[in-house]
Design a protein around this motif. Structure first.
Motif, PDB file in Angstrom:
ATOM      1  N   CYS A   1       2.491   1.649  -3.344  1.00 20.44           N
ATOM      2  CA  CYS A   1       1.481   2.087  -4.302  1.00 20.44           C
ATOM      3  C   CYS A   1       1.275   3.601  -4.211  1.00 20.44           C
ATOM      4  CB  CYS A   1       0.174   1.354  -4.049  1.00 20.44           C
ATOM      5  SG  CYS A   1      -1.197   1.913  -5.082  1.00 20.44           S
TER       6      CYS A   1
ATOM      7  N   ASN B   1       2.392  -2.555  -7.785  1.00 15.48           N
ATOM      8  CA  ASN B   1       2.108  -2.351  -6.362  1.00 15.48           C
ATOM      9  C   ASN B   1       0.647  -2.070  -6.053  1.00 15.48           C
ATOM     10  OD1 ASN B   1       4.818  -2.654  -5.431  1.00 15.48           O
ATOM     11  ND2 ASN B   1       5.257  -0.641  -6.302  1.00 15.48           N
ATOM     12  N   CYS B   2      -0.124  -1.665  -7.057  1.00 16.81           N
ATOM     13  CA  CYS B   2      -1.503  -1.249  -6.785  1.00 16.81           C
ATOM     14  C   CYS B   2      -2.529  -2.232  -7.340  1.00 16.81           C
ATOM     15  CB  CYS B   2      -1.746   0.136  -7.366  1.00 16.81           C
ATOM     16  SG  CYS B   2      -0.656   1.407  -6.716  1.00 16.81           S
TER      17      CYS B   2
ATOM     18  N   VAL C   1       3.323   1.331 -10.498  1.00 11.45           N
ATOM     19  CA  VAL C   1       1.932   1.494 -10.037  1.00 11.45           C
ATOM     20  C   VAL C   1       1.147   0.216 -10.301  1.00 11.45           C
ATOM     21  CG1 VAL C   1      -0.236   2.714 -10.490  1.00 11.45           C
ATOM     22  CG2 VAL C   1       1.870   4.006 -10.193  1.00 11.45           C
TER      23      VAL C   1
ATOM     24  N   GLN D   1       0.842  -1.203   0.000  1.00 12.98           N
ATOM     25  CA  GLN D   1       0.000   0.000   0.000  1.00 12.98           C
ATOM     26  C   GLN D   1       0.873   1.247   0.000  1.00 12.98           C
ATOM     27  OE1 GLN D   1      -3.254   0.248  -0.316  1.00 12.98           O
ATOM     28  NE2 GLN D   1      -3.290   2.454  -0.120  1.00 12.98           N
TER      29      GLN D   1
ATOM     30  N   ASN E   1      -5.006  -2.960  -4.482  1.00 16.56           N
ATOM     31  CA  ASN E   1      -5.289  -1.781  -3.664  1.00 16.56           C
ATOM     32  C   ASN E   1      -6.279  -0.870  -4.367  1.00 16.56           C
ATOM     33  OD1 ASN E   1      -3.371  -2.703  -1.884  1.00 16.56           O
ATOM     34  ND2 ASN E   1      -1.724  -1.540  -2.826  1.00 16.56           N
TER      35      ASN E   1
ATOM     36  N   ARG F   1       2.196   6.289  -7.156  1.00 13.99           N
ATOM     37  CA  ARG F   1       1.152   7.151  -7.727  1.00 13.99           C
ATOM     38  C   ARG F   1       1.524   8.632  -7.604  1.00 13.99           C
ATOM     39  NH1 ARG F   1      -4.400   4.046  -6.038  1.00 13.99           N
ATOM     40  NH2 ARG F   1      -4.281   2.538  -7.717  1.00 13.99           N
TER      41      ARG F   1
END
Length: 157
Positions: A103, A150-151, A147, A100, A154, A107
């Motif tokens: 992410c 990692n996202c 992004v 998180q 999420n 971003r």
């Protein structure tokens, strides 16, 4: 004489208690479809015997019960399993928090790169330099991949 009577009475009571403890209980349905429960087996003319219960003596129950060492070993195993589960859960939570955080960082970096502002970085000698258009495009592509990586699970924030 009184002692002899007491011993005899005690012996008879002990035999009766043993016989009762060893008794089996039968359950069946008779010809009228009534359920019958008895300590005697069903007569051969009745319907098929359904259940047979056996009263367990305390000695037999004690023999079937796990020993103190077995109970202690089971207890320790349950404790170990609970600890391992808690550690695994904690590690998963830390990994989710790290993802998180990565992410959010990716971003923000992508937002800065796509904003058109001048972006300054430092080289290996510690000197500041500004990204040109080709470097910015390469950095935007690398940050977009970060992004995506990692996202995944999420939600957008």
């Amino acid at each position: 004489m009184m002692k002899l009577i007491k011993r005899f009475t005690f012996g008879v009571a002990l035999m009766v208690a043993t016989a009762v403890a060893q008794a089996q209980i039968y359950q069946w349905q008779d010809a009228n479809k009534k359920t019958v429960i008895s300590d005697r087996p069903p007569p051969s003319s009745s319907a098929q015997q359904q259940k047979k219960y056996s009263a367990e003596t305390p000695e037999a129950a004690a023999a079937n019960a796990p020993s103190l060492a077995d109970r202690e070993m089971d207890f320790r195993k349950r404790q170990k399993d609970a600890r391992e589960q808690a550690e695994k859960s904690e590690a998963e939570q830390r990994a989710a928090n790290d993802r998180q955080e990565a992410c959010v960082t990716a971003r923000r970096a992508l937002q800065v790169l796509e904003s058109g502002e001048r972006v300054a970085l430092r080289n290996s000698a510690g000197e500041r330099y500004y990204l040109d258009d080709t470097q910015r495009a390469a950095e935007i592509e690398r940050t977009r991949q970060a992004v995506q990586t990692n996202c995944r699970a999420n939600p957008v924030r």
